[in-house]
Design an enzyme around this catalytic site. Sequence first.
Site, PDB file in Angstrom:
ATOM      1  N   ASP A   1       0.836  -1.199   0.000  1.00 29.96           N
ATOM      2  CA  ASP A   1       0.000   0.000   0.000  1.00 29.96           C
ATOM      3  C   ASP A   1       0.872   1.251   0.000  1.00 29.96           C
ATOM      4  OD1 ASP A   1      -2.189  -1.671   0.193  1.00 29.96           O
ATOM      5  OD2 ASP A   1      -2.233  -1.564   2.392  1.00 29.96           O
TER       6      ASP A   1
HETATM    7  N1  URA Z   1      -1.088  -5.948   4.025  1.00 34.18           N
HETATM    8  C1  URA Z   1      -1.624  -4.720   4.003  1.00 34.18           C
HETATM    9  O1  URA Z   1      -2.684  -4.479   4.598  1.00 34.18           O
HETATM   10  N2  URA Z   1      -0.993  -3.765   3.295  1.00 34.18           N
HETATM   11  C2  URA Z   1       0.184  -3.964   2.654  1.00 34.18           C
HETATM   12  O2  URA Z   1       0.740  -3.044   2.056  1.00 34.18           O
HETATM   13  C3  URA Z   1       0.733  -5.254   2.700  1.00 34.18           C
HETATM   14  C4  URA Z   1       0.085  -6.231   3.398  1.00 34.18           C
END
Ligand code: URA
Length: 241
Positions: A103
């Site tokens: 993310d």
């Molecule tokens: N899980 C998440 O919620 N976000 C990420 O970026 C990676 C794993």
Amino acid sequence: MLLEKMLQSQGFGSRKHCQQLIKTGAVCIAGQPVTEPKQRLELQDLNFSVYGQDYLYREKVYIALHKPLNYECSHQSTHHMSVFDLFNEMLIERGIQCVGRLDQDTTGLLLLTDDGQFLQALTHPKKHVPKVYRVITADPITVQQIADLMAGVELRNEKGIFAATDVQALATQELVMTVHQGVYHQVKRMLAAVGNKVEQLHRAEIGQLGLQDLAQGEWLYLTPEQLLAAKNQSTEGIMTI
Ligand code: URA
């Protein structure tokens, strides 16, 4: 392989553009300009330079990036910078892709490659290598939450149970956990499912490859040993970068 084709394969642009580069004398091999585009080359350990900059021929590239905060993994990022802004034109031209996504507000280890088979193998739902995340939570972590994460939770619109392994509280609001799948927002949704909330998220390890010395925004080419480590289903015996 022909010199013009080799240059094109390394991301130096169209065949025509590569021919022009060669004819202008910009390309040297073993310190000598080579001006014949159809010159045949042995690719093993081939070093060459373009405008005085040295390169090593790589059939495929495997890259580890310490993804910085506020960068998106998409090419057409909308609100933030894209991780692809961190790479030179040649790598973009080669078509590097992220192996899975982090993310925009997650930091940590992200792999990129132009090897389609490797990308598919590592992102196949049945073949996910373990990934270790460090999580800062909004609320104090309870013993029950740790037990629930390890027992597994259901996530809306996803089949099956999502369980973490090696869940360990490092501080009142900090934990480390290993996940074995890679569904959308998995860690954030798992923490929400047990009644807490992710405030900060960092991916520390993929398989046996761990992030240690690379600063945010820095990247390197993986050696064959590091690549093997990143594909390993075990998290024992971490190799750090
Ligand atoms: N899980 C998440 O919620 N976000 C990420 O970026 C990676 C794993």
